[in-house]
Design an enzyme around this catalytic site. Structure first.
Site, mmCIF file in Angstrom:
data_model
loop_
_atom_site.group_PDB
_atom_site.id
_atom_site.type_symbol
_atom_site.label_atom_id
_atom_site.label_comp_id
_atom_site.label_asym_id
_atom_site.label_seq_id
_atom_site.Cartn_x
_atom_site.Cartn_y
_atom_site.Cartn_z
ATOM 1 N N HIS A 37 -35.503 44.840 -89.235
ATOM 2 C CA HIS A 37 -35.989 43.774 -88.345
ATOM 3 C C HIS A 37 -34.839 43.166 -87.549
ATOM 4 O O HIS A 37 -34.411 42.042 -87.792
ATOM 5 C CB HIS A 37 -36.752 42.707 -89.145
ATOM 6 C CG HIS A 37 -38.064 43.202 -89.649
ATOM 7 N ND1 HIS A 37 -38.272 43.604 -90.945
ATOM 8 C CD2 HIS A 37 -39.245 43.400 -88.994
ATOM 9 C CE1 HIS A 37 -39.530 44.008 -91.086
ATOM 10 N NE2 HIS A 37 -40.140 43.904 -89.911
ATOM 11 N N HIS A 88 -41.259 38.657 -81.088
ATOM 12 C CA HIS A 88 -42.168 38.668 -82.237
ATOM 13 C C HIS A 88 -41.509 38.650 -83.616
ATOM 14 O O HIS A 88 -42.175 38.319 -84.602
ATOM 15 C CB HIS A 88 -43.145 39.855 -82.136
ATOM 16 C CG HIS A 88 -42.581 41.119 -82.689
ATOM 17 N ND1 HIS A 88 -41.673 41.881 -82.003
ATOM 18 C CD2 HIS A 88 -42.760 41.733 -83.889
ATOM 19 C CE1 HIS A 88 -41.335 42.927 -82.749
ATOM 20 N NE2 HIS A 88 -41.966 42.859 -83.895
ATOM 21 N N ASP A 99 -45.816 47.328 -82.610
ATOM 22 C CA ASP A 99 -44.973 46.849 -83.705
ATOM 23 C C ASP A 99 -44.768 47.930 -84.766
ATOM 24 O O ASP A 99 -43.698 48.015 -85.367
ATOM 25 C CB ASP A 99 -45.631 45.595 -84.316
ATOM 26 C CG ASP A 99 -44.695 44.836 -85.250
ATOM 27 O OD1 ASP A 99 -43.468 45.081 -85.212
ATOM 28 O OD2 ASP A 99 -45.189 43.981 -86.015
ATOM 29 N N TYR A 113 -36.583 47.305 -97.444
ATOM 30 C CA TYR A 113 -37.498 47.153 -98.585
ATOM 31 C C TYR A 113 -36.722 47.149 -99.905
ATOM 32 O O TYR A 113 -36.994 46.348 -100.792
ATOM 33 C CB TYR A 113 -38.499 48.319 -98.614
ATOM 34 C CG TYR A 113 -39.671 48.197 -97.653
ATOM 35 C CD1 TYR A 113 -39.885 47.039 -96.907
ATOM 36 C CD2 TYR A 113 -40.582 49.242 -97.512
ATOM 37 C CE1 TYR A 113 -40.968 46.939 -96.047
ATOM 38 C CE2 TYR A 113 -41.670 49.146 -96.659
ATOM 39 C CZ TYR A 113 -41.856 47.992 -95.919
ATOM 40 O OH TYR A 113 -42.932 47.903 -95.080
ATOM 41 N N ALA A 145 -44.093 57.149 -98.887
ATOM 42 C CA ALA A 145 -44.120 55.893 -98.144
ATOM 43 C C ALA A 145 -44.954 56.016 -96.875
ATOM 44 O O ALA A 145 -45.616 55.059 -96.478
ATOM 45 C CB ALA A 145 -42.687 55.473 -97.784
ATOM 46 N N ARG A 192 -32.770 45.882 -82.134
ATOM 47 C CA ARG A 192 -33.226 47.196 -81.660
ATOM 48 C C ARG A 192 -34.726 47.386 -81.936
ATOM 49 O O ARG A 192 -35.431 48.022 -81.160
ATOM 50 C CB ARG A 192 -32.392 48.331 -82.279
ATOM 51 C CG ARG A 192 -32.558 49.669 -81.550
ATOM 52 C CD ARG A 192 -31.706 50.782 -82.144
ATOM 53 N NE ARG A 192 -30.288 50.532 -82.055
ATOM 54 C CZ ARG A 192 -29.520 50.752 -80.969
ATOM 55 N NH1 ARG A 192 -30.061 51.262 -79.891
ATOM 56 N NH2 ARG A 192 -28.238 50.477 -80.993
ATOM 57 N N HIS A 193 -35.206 46.835 -83.054
ATOM 58 C CA HIS A 193 -36.652 46.889 -83.314
ATOM 59 C C HIS A 193 -37.407 46.112 -82.227
ATOM 60 O O HIS A 193 -38.420 46.587 -81.711
ATOM 61 C CB HIS A 193 -36.968 46.338 -84.709
ATOM 62 C CG HIS A 193 -38.422 46.065 -84.949
ATOM 63 N ND1 HIS A 193 -39.379 47.071 -84.955
ATOM 64 C CD2 HIS A 193 -39.101 44.902 -85.145
ATOM 65 C CE1 HIS A 193 -40.576 46.526 -85.161
ATOM 66 N NE2 HIS A 193 -40.439 45.213 -85.280
HETATM 67 C C1 NAG Z 1 -44.234 42.339 -99.114
HETATM 68 O O1 NAG Z 1 -43.597 42.478 -100.347
HETATM 69 C C2 NAG Z 1 -44.451 42.527 -101.489
HETATM 70 C C3 NAG Z 1 -43.578 42.631 -102.715
HETATM 71 O O2 NAG Z 1 -42.969 41.409 -102.949
HETATM 72 C C4 NAG Z 1 -45.465 43.635 -101.365
HETATM 73 O O3 NAG Z 1 -46.362 43.626 -102.468
HETATM 74 C C5 NAG Z 1 -46.217 43.486 -100.060
HETATM 75 O O4 NAG Z 1 -47.127 44.558 -99.902
HETATM 76 C C6 NAG Z 1 -45.260 43.433 -98.904
HETATM 77 N N1 NAG Z 1 -46.012 43.235 -97.675
HETATM 78 C C7 NAG Z 1 -45.887 44.045 -96.620
HETATM 79 C C8 NAG Z 1 -46.729 43.693 -95.447
HETATM 80 O O5 NAG Z 1 -45.138 44.997 -96.587
HETATM 81 ZN ZN ZN Z 2 -41.876 43.755 -85.798
#
Ligand code: NAG
Ligand code: ZN
Length: 321
Positions: free
Chosen positions: A72, A112, A222, A244, A272, A75-76
């Site tokens: 985030h 955003h 996005d 993440y 993922a 560049r994003h």
């Molecule tokens: C945000 O992080 C939580 C873990 O704390 C996860 O369960 C959730 O799905 C995440 N939300 C998004 C939109 O990635």
């Molecule tokens: Zn974004």
């Protein structure tokens, strides 16, 4: 006109209109020039009497308010805005939406994720951060991005709307805030459902219809990395996973719940992306395709190809383990 002397080649200007644009190829200053160019090229500078110097100062301030997160970051912001520009051309939005709507979309795209801290809403809420407290757990991040955007516009030297009447400024601001708030993925189902109810008899003269279309458009942009060529999209996935994993590590340290997709012990790249493409990206882009069939070969097919690619990668890893 002399003042806006961005140094973009004809080739770059054309490439900016397509999702195949290589967003990794540019320094921050060049991305700023590209963004500046978009505002001029779409006629927004003329229409809203934007001072070209204020536009430069505003873009610079925007860039400074993006943090250096793995994903985030500025560049994003650039990617989302460039994809929006691509869709404006591909879907002839200049003929279908007002200049006001285009400005709202573009400013919202640029702003955003302003000052995104790199940890998502769930983390903010579970860790009871300052932001979650301030916004009562209601889209804390998106509320913050929108508030920072409004703050920049409230300062005279970065107020690109300074020469407009208060009622016009208010319309732009309200529109921008509502689009930034729409980027909270927690609202994905609700927004897509509302949009799907309108695609059958879509009416560009109905502000309710165009309102939700704008939300879906900014949402598409996005999360559009997988629309891009593999060589452009792949590094973004690494960036996203890095962000993440940083959140997952921190949640483990702080004894908070960790989502499996943020746990570096559990995630694979195909794992993922497969669900995300199938359940989030494809349904949304296919909904947009009902109004703009021209996005199919340029945007939807690459998503299907990416899906097939990750499926075959998953097969390979299953066979070899
Ligand atoms: C945000 O992080 C939580 C873990 O704390 C996860 O369960 C959730 O799905 C995440 N939300 C998004 C939109 O990635
Ligand atoms: Zn974004």
């Amino acid at each position: 006109r002399i003042l806006f002397c961005y140094l973009l080649s004809e080739e770059t200007r054309e490439a900016l209109k397509t999702p195949t644009f290589d967003v990794w190829d540019w320094e921050p200053n060049e991305m700023l020039s590209c963004l500046e160019f978009l505002f001029h090229e779409l006629g927004l500078v003329d229409e809203f009497h934007i001072n070209p110097i204020t536009l430069k100062r505003w873009l610079l301030a925007v860039q400074e308010h993006y943090r250096k997160n793995p994903f985030h970051n500025f560049r994003h912001c650039f990617c989302v805005t460039q994809m929006l520009y691509g869709m404006i051309h591909l879907c002839s939005l200049q003929e279908k939406l007002t200049r006001m709507d285009l400005t709202i979309l573009l400013v919202a795209a640029v702003c955003h994720d302003l000052d995104h801290p790199g940890f998502n809403n769930t983390y903010q809420i579970n860790a009871r951060t300052e932001l979650a407290l301030r916004y009562n757990d209601i889209s804390p991040l998106e509320n913050h991005h929108a508030a920072v955007a409004c703050k920049l516009l409230a300062q005279p030297h970065t107020n690109i709307f300074a020469s407009l009447e208060p009622d016009v400024t208010q319309k732009l601001r309200r529109g921008m805030v509502s689009l930034i708030l729409a980027t909270d993925m927690a609202r994905h189902g609700e927004i897509l459902k509302g949009f799907n109810e309108k695609t059958e008899s879509f009416d560009f003269n109905n502000p309710e219809h165009t309102g939700i279309l704008k939300m879906v458009l900014i949402k598409c942009c996005d999360i559009s990395n997988e629309v891009r060529p593999m060589s452009v999209a792949q590094p973004w996935l690494d960036c996203l996973l890095e962000e993440y994993f940083m959140q997952g590590d921190r949640e483990k340290r702080e004894g908070l719940p960790v989502a499996p997709f943020m746990d570096r012990e559990k995630v694979t790249k195909p794992g993922a992306q497969i669900g995300f493409i199938k359940h989030m990206l494809l349904p949304m882009f296919e909904a947009v395709m009902k109004i703009f069939p021209q996005i199919e070969p340029v945007m939807v097919q690459p998503l299907r190809d990416a899906y097939d690619y990750y499926m075959s990668e998953q097969q390979v890893s299953r066979l070899t383990t």
